[in-house]
Design a protein around this motif. Structure first.
Motif, short mmCIF file in Angstrom:
data_model
loop_
_atom_site.label_atom_id
_atom_site.label_comp_id
_atom_site.label_asym_id
_atom_site.label_seq_id
_atom_site.Cartn_x
_atom_site.Cartn_y
_atom_site.Cartn_z
N HIS A 65 -118.65 -20.97 30.06
CA HIS A 65 -118.33 -21.33 31.44
C HIS A 65 -118.30 -20.07 32.31
O HIS A 65 -118.05 -18.96 31.80
N PRO A 66 -118.53 -20.22 33.62
CA PRO A 66 -118.32 -19.07 34.51
C PRO A 66 -116.90 -18.54 34.38
O PRO A 66 -115.95 -19.30 34.24
N LYS A 67 -116.78 -17.22 34.40
CA LYS A 67 -115.46 -16.60 34.29
C LYS A 67 -114.58 -17.02 35.46
O LYS A 67 -115.05 -17.17 36.59
N ILE A 68 -113.31 -17.22 35.17
CA ILE A 68 -112.36 -17.54 36.23
C ILE A 68 -111.82 -16.25 36.82
O ILE A 68 -112.07 -15.16 36.32
N GLY A 69 -111.09 -16.37 37.92
CA GLY A 69 -110.52 -15.20 38.57
C GLY A 69 -110.87 -15.11 40.04
O GLY A 69 -110.33 -14.27 40.75
N ALA A 70 -111.78 -15.97 40.52
CA ALA A 70 -112.11 -15.99 41.95
C ALA A 70 -111.50 -17.24 42.57
O ALA A 70 -110.36 -17.23 43.03
N LEU A 71 -112.24 -18.34 42.57
CA LEU A 71 -111.69 -19.58 43.12
C LEU A 71 -110.50 -20.06 42.30
O LEU A 71 -109.46 -20.44 42.82
N ILE A 72 -110.65 -20.03 40.97
CA ILE A 72 -109.56 -20.42 40.07
C ILE A 72 -108.94 -19.15 39.50
O ILE A 72 -109.63 -18.36 38.87
N PRO A 73 -107.64 -18.92 39.70
CA PRO A 73 -107.04 -17.68 39.21
C PRO A 73 -106.97 -17.65 37.69
O PRO A 73 -106.91 -18.69 37.03
N ASP A 74 -107.01 -16.46 37.13
CA ASP A 74 -106.92 -16.27 35.69
C ASP A 74 -105.44 -16.31 35.28
O ASP A 74 -104.66 -15.44 35.66
N MET A 75 -105.08 -17.35 34.52
CA MET A 75 -103.70 -17.50 34.06
C MET A 75 -103.54 -17.10 32.60
O MET A 75 -102.53 -17.38 31.96
N GLY A 76 -104.57 -16.44 32.02
CA GLY A 76 -104.49 -16.00 30.65
C GLY A 76 -104.60 -17.12 29.63
O GLY A 76 -104.14 -16.98 28.50
N ALA A 108 -102.69 -24.32 41.42
CA ALA A 108 -102.92 -23.64 40.15
C ALA A 108 -101.56 -23.21 39.64
O ALA A 108 -101.00 -22.21 40.10
N ASP A 109 -101.01 -23.98 38.72
CA ASP A 109 -99.65 -23.75 38.22
C ASP A 109 -99.69 -23.49 36.72
O ASP A 109 -100.42 -24.15 35.97
N ARG A 110 -98.89 -22.56 36.27
CA ARG A 110 -98.74 -22.28 34.84
C ARG A 110 -97.41 -22.87 34.39
O ARG A 110 -96.36 -22.54 34.95
N LYS A 111 -97.46 -23.72 33.38
CA LYS A 111 -96.26 -24.40 32.90
C LYS A 111 -96.22 -24.33 31.39
O LYS A 111 -97.18 -23.91 30.74
N HIS A 112 -95.10 -24.76 30.81
CA HIS A 112 -94.98 -24.84 29.36
C HIS A 112 -94.74 -26.30 28.99
O HIS A 112 -93.78 -26.92 29.43
N GLY A 113 -95.66 -26.86 28.18
CA GLY A 113 -95.56 -28.25 27.75
C GLY A 113 -95.24 -28.35 26.28
O GLY A 113 -94.96 -27.36 25.60
N ARG A 114 -95.32 -29.57 25.75
CA ARG A 114 -94.99 -29.80 24.34
C ARG A 114 -95.96 -29.11 23.40
O ARG A 114 -95.61 -28.79 22.26
N THR A 115 -97.18 -28.86 23.85
CA THR A 115 -98.18 -28.22 22.99
C THR A 115 -98.39 -26.75 23.33
O THR A 115 -99.32 -26.13 22.85
#
Length: 271
Positions: A65-76, A108-115
């Motif tokens: 896939h195209p690298k993220i970091g422009a339109l979609i931020p890189d959340m690691g 674009a949110d970073r969360k912690h889920g069950r997995t």
């Protein structure tokens, strides 16, 4: 080849991208052939085969896939999944004429889920031609860690009033990847899918499952004005799937049931 012109820009408080494509009619014919539909008219989700994000190999990630970091931020979080979407169909396109796709990052949110850790991304797409809105879509993406655990998929209902069973071939997956310019290796590189991302086969594209549900909905309703869908489990190329539908108060409820009873996708459609 009519590669899309890329005019991408970002502002301080939102990310936006705009692409222009000439809507080559040959692509609609090719999609009809790949899906086995009897005519060359633009079917719902037609815009997936246009507005390619064609980048050089140096701009791609390990997954193709195209690298993220422009339109979609890189959340690691490297593993990408198309989780669902909400579409409104306003007017059909005119093939052979230029159209414009505008994309805005809504969240674009970073969360912690069950997995494990999750990146939740929603994009807003608007497709227009000659100043007229054709399609508006909200697309939901999920990003996960490389070692993310798999959740327990839901069991699919068995009370459908209409159904059609299908088995995807590797050829069909390849052709759909080519038509949508989707380089994600989970759809064609079996070694990568098994040994890097931990699947037990090639993964059927989420939007391809949604496309088949839209075709079923269109056949039953005559036309579509709205279609919402949510991916709930991946489907592998060695599994058959049954596309199911039953009437609802506003239109149709639809779902995709794998041969082991898992629900791979749920959807609603309105004419």
């Amino acid at each position: 080849m009519d590669l899309a012109n890329d005019d991408t820009h970002m502002t301080q408080d939102q990310a936006c991208a705009t692409r222009v494509d000439s809507l080559d009619p040959a692509r609609i014919s090719a999609l009809a052939a790949a899906l086995g539909v009897p005519d060359d008219r633009a079917r719902p989700f037609w815009h997936q085969i246009y507005f390619w994000d064609a980048r050089p190999a140096t701009s791609l990630g390990l997954d193709g896939h195209p690298k993220i970091g422009a339109l979609i931020p890189d959340m690691g979080l490297p593993r990408r999944m198309w989780a669902g979407g909400r579409l409104h169909f306003h007017a059909p396109p005119t093939p052979g004429q230029a159209a414009q796709k505008s994309t805005t990052l809504l969240r674009a949110d970073r969360k912690h889920g069950r997995t494990g850790a999750l990146g939740l991304v929603t994009l807003q797409h608007e497709i227009s031609q000659d100043g007229k809105l054709l399609v508006s879509e909200q697309q939901d993406l999920i990003y996960r860690a490389a070692d993310a655990r798999s959740g327990t998929p839901p069991e699919a209902a068995t009370d459908e009033t209409a159904s059609k069973t299908h088995r995807f071939t590797t050829t069909e997956l390849f052709r759909y990847s080519a038509l949508t310019f989707n380089g994600h290796r989970i759809h064609y590189d079996r070694d990568y899918a098994l040994n890097v991302e931990g699947y037990d086969g090639l993964v059927v594209h989420g939007p391809l499952l949604a496309q088949y549900l839209m075709l079923m909905a269109e056949d039953l309703l005559g036309s579509l004005s709205k279609f919402d869908f949510r991916a709930t489990a991946p489907l592998m190329d060695h599994q058959s799937v049954t596309f199911c539908a039953k009437p609802s108060e506003d239109g149709l409820m639809l779902w995709a049931r794998a041969d082991d009873g898992r629900q791979c996708m749920s959807a609603t459609a309105t004419s």
